[in-house]
Design an enzyme around this catalytic site. Structure first.
Site, PDB file in Angstrom:
ATOM      1  N   HIS A   1      -3.300   2.926  -1.904  1.00  0.00           N
ATOM      2  CA  HIS A   1      -4.412   2.107  -1.409  1.00  0.00           C
ATOM      3  C   HIS A   1      -5.366   1.629  -2.504  1.00  0.00           C
ATOM      4  O   HIS A   1      -5.875   0.512  -2.419  1.00  0.00           O
ATOM      5  CB  HIS A   1      -5.170   2.865  -0.311  1.00  0.00           C
ATOM      6  CG  HIS A   1      -4.405   2.933   0.979  1.00  0.00           C
ATOM      7  ND1 HIS A   1      -4.392   1.901   1.884  1.00  0.00           N
ATOM      8  CD2 HIS A   1      -3.610   3.900   1.488  1.00  0.00           C
ATOM      9  CE1 HIS A   1      -3.629   2.223   2.911  1.00  0.00           C
ATOM     10  NE2 HIS A   1      -3.139   3.445   2.700  1.00  0.00           N
TER      11      HIS A   1
ATOM     12  N   ASN B   1       0.826  -1.215   0.000  1.00  0.00           N
ATOM     13  CA  ASN B   1       0.000   0.000   0.000  1.00  0.00           C
ATOM     14  C   ASN B   1       0.855   1.258   0.000  1.00  0.00           C
ATOM     15  O   ASN B   1       0.541   2.248  -0.680  1.00  0.00           O
ATOM     16  CB  ASN B   1      -0.937  -0.006   1.209  1.00  0.00           C
ATOM     17  CG  ASN B   1      -2.167  -0.860   1.002  1.00  0.00           C
ATOM     18  OD1 ASN B   1      -2.691  -0.935  -0.100  1.00  0.00           O
ATOM     19  ND2 ASN B   1      -2.628  -1.521   2.052  1.00  0.00           N
TER      20      ASN B   1
ATOM     21  N   GLU C   1      -6.219  -7.465   5.415  1.00  0.00           N
ATOM     22  CA  GLU C   1      -5.775  -8.294   4.294  1.00  0.00           C
ATOM     23  C   GLU C   1      -5.810  -9.774   4.635  1.00  0.00           C
ATOM     24  O   GLU C   1      -5.184 -10.596   3.960  1.00  0.00           O
ATOM     25  CB  GLU C   1      -4.351  -7.889   3.881  1.00  0.00           C
ATOM     26  CG  GLU C   1      -3.264  -8.245   4.859  1.00  0.00           C
ATOM     27  CD  GLU C   1      -3.034  -7.215   5.947  1.00  0.00           C
ATOM     28  OE1 GLU C   1      -1.960  -7.245   6.561  1.00  0.00           O
ATOM     29  OE2 GLU C   1      -3.938  -6.384   6.186  1.00  0.00           O
TER      30      GLU C   1
END
Length: 305
Positions: A187, A182, A218
């Site tokens: 993102h 990220n 995640e």
């Protein structure tokens, strides 16, 4: 999808003529099931899970009221909508049926147009309710089952596995170095990568009972009923290969040049007394070991003696 493919109507009536008339009336639009008494109605409701039951009140041995009571007492059947069809035409009879939980009450001799209209109305309500339930159980980003749905299914499958002395495997999956991904790519790219991994996880589920869910962040969770450790390991190995094959570049990873995942798993063996919470904790501990060992690998919990 055609309505006939999605919705089933069970007609329970001891009168063969009524069953035939109602069956012929509904067959062009719905999948029709028939039962000639209360016991048969309950058996077929359990086996076929109809969307709606047209239930005669006055039947020998077990009347419609008793059938409805038993339906409402069974967690697997309590959601099924019921329309009473009865020759009892007093207002108090109708009120009694509605108070018991019937969705509607139709008096014999019935008007076919009215029956069709009421059946269509109640099945539309069923469709809308199921759509809302599905949305409540789906993670908006990955379109996998959400944590709420996983918790519900896990509890049911764990109990079923214990009762039936069948194996149940559970695996936790974590995307390696996802924070760094990220940070490096942003993102929106992270969301796309997570969706890709989620699709791979869903594709690895082989049977209708298998479940892939987003557990948080995640982290994904896989639930594999009636699956031993060896078979579950094969499923997860193929999933790791599928994720690597996506070829999602991850230059910020110390593990590999592409996005990878780590997996920890555990299996409830037949006859085991392991608790639901302990099985999950075992999979979580195995995931921690997979990360400590270098990531991009599978660790499976080995039960003690």
């Amino acid at each position: 999808m055609k309505i006939a493919e999605a919705q089933k109507v069970l007609i329970a009536d001891d009168d063969a003529v009524n069953r035939e008339v109602l069956g012929e009336l509904l067959k062009p639009e719905y999948t029709v099931l028939l039962a000639k008494n209360g016991v048969q109605a309950l058996e077929r409701a359990a086996r076929h899970q109809p969307d709606l039951i047209l239930l005669d009140v006055m039947m020998p041995d077990m009347d419609g009221y008793e059938v409805l009571r038993r339906l409402r007492a069974d967690p697997q059947l309590a959601h099924i909508s019921v329309i009473f069809i009865s020759g009892l035409d007093r207002p108090e009879d109708e009120a009694a049926g509605l108070k018991m939980g019937a969705a509607d009450y139709i008096v014999k001799p019935f008007n076919q147009t009215v029956v069709m209209a009421r059946v269509a109305l109640h099945l539309q309500v069923v469709r809308q309710r199921r759509m809302l339930e599905r949305l409540a159980n789906i993670d908006g980003l990955t379109e996998l089952a959400n944590r709420r749905r996983f918790d519900e299914v896990y509890g049911l499958e764990w109990q079923r596995a214990r009762r039936g002395k069948r194996p149940l495997s559970l695996a936790l999956l974590d995307i390696d170095a996802f924070k760094q991904y990220n940070d490096r790519y942003g993102h929106p790219a992270g969301d796309r990568a997570l969706r890709s991994v989620a699709r791979a996880a869903a594709g690895a589920m082989r049977r209708p009972a298998d479940l892939a869910a987003r557990y948080g962040g995640e982290e994904l969770v896989l639930l594999l009923p009636e699956t031993g450790a060896l078979e579950a390991g094969q499923v997860v190995s193929q999933l790791l290969e599928a994720v690597a094959a996506l070829g999602i570049a991850h230059e910020a990873s110390s593990v590999a040049p592409v996005l990878t995942v780590s997996v920890g798993g555990a299996t409830l063996e037949p006859g085991s007394q392991e608790t639901q919470a302990a099985l999950f904790e075992a999979a979580d501990s195995a995931l921690y070991r997979a990360k400590q060992a270098g990531r991009n690998r599978i660790c499976w919990h080995e039960p003690g003696p």
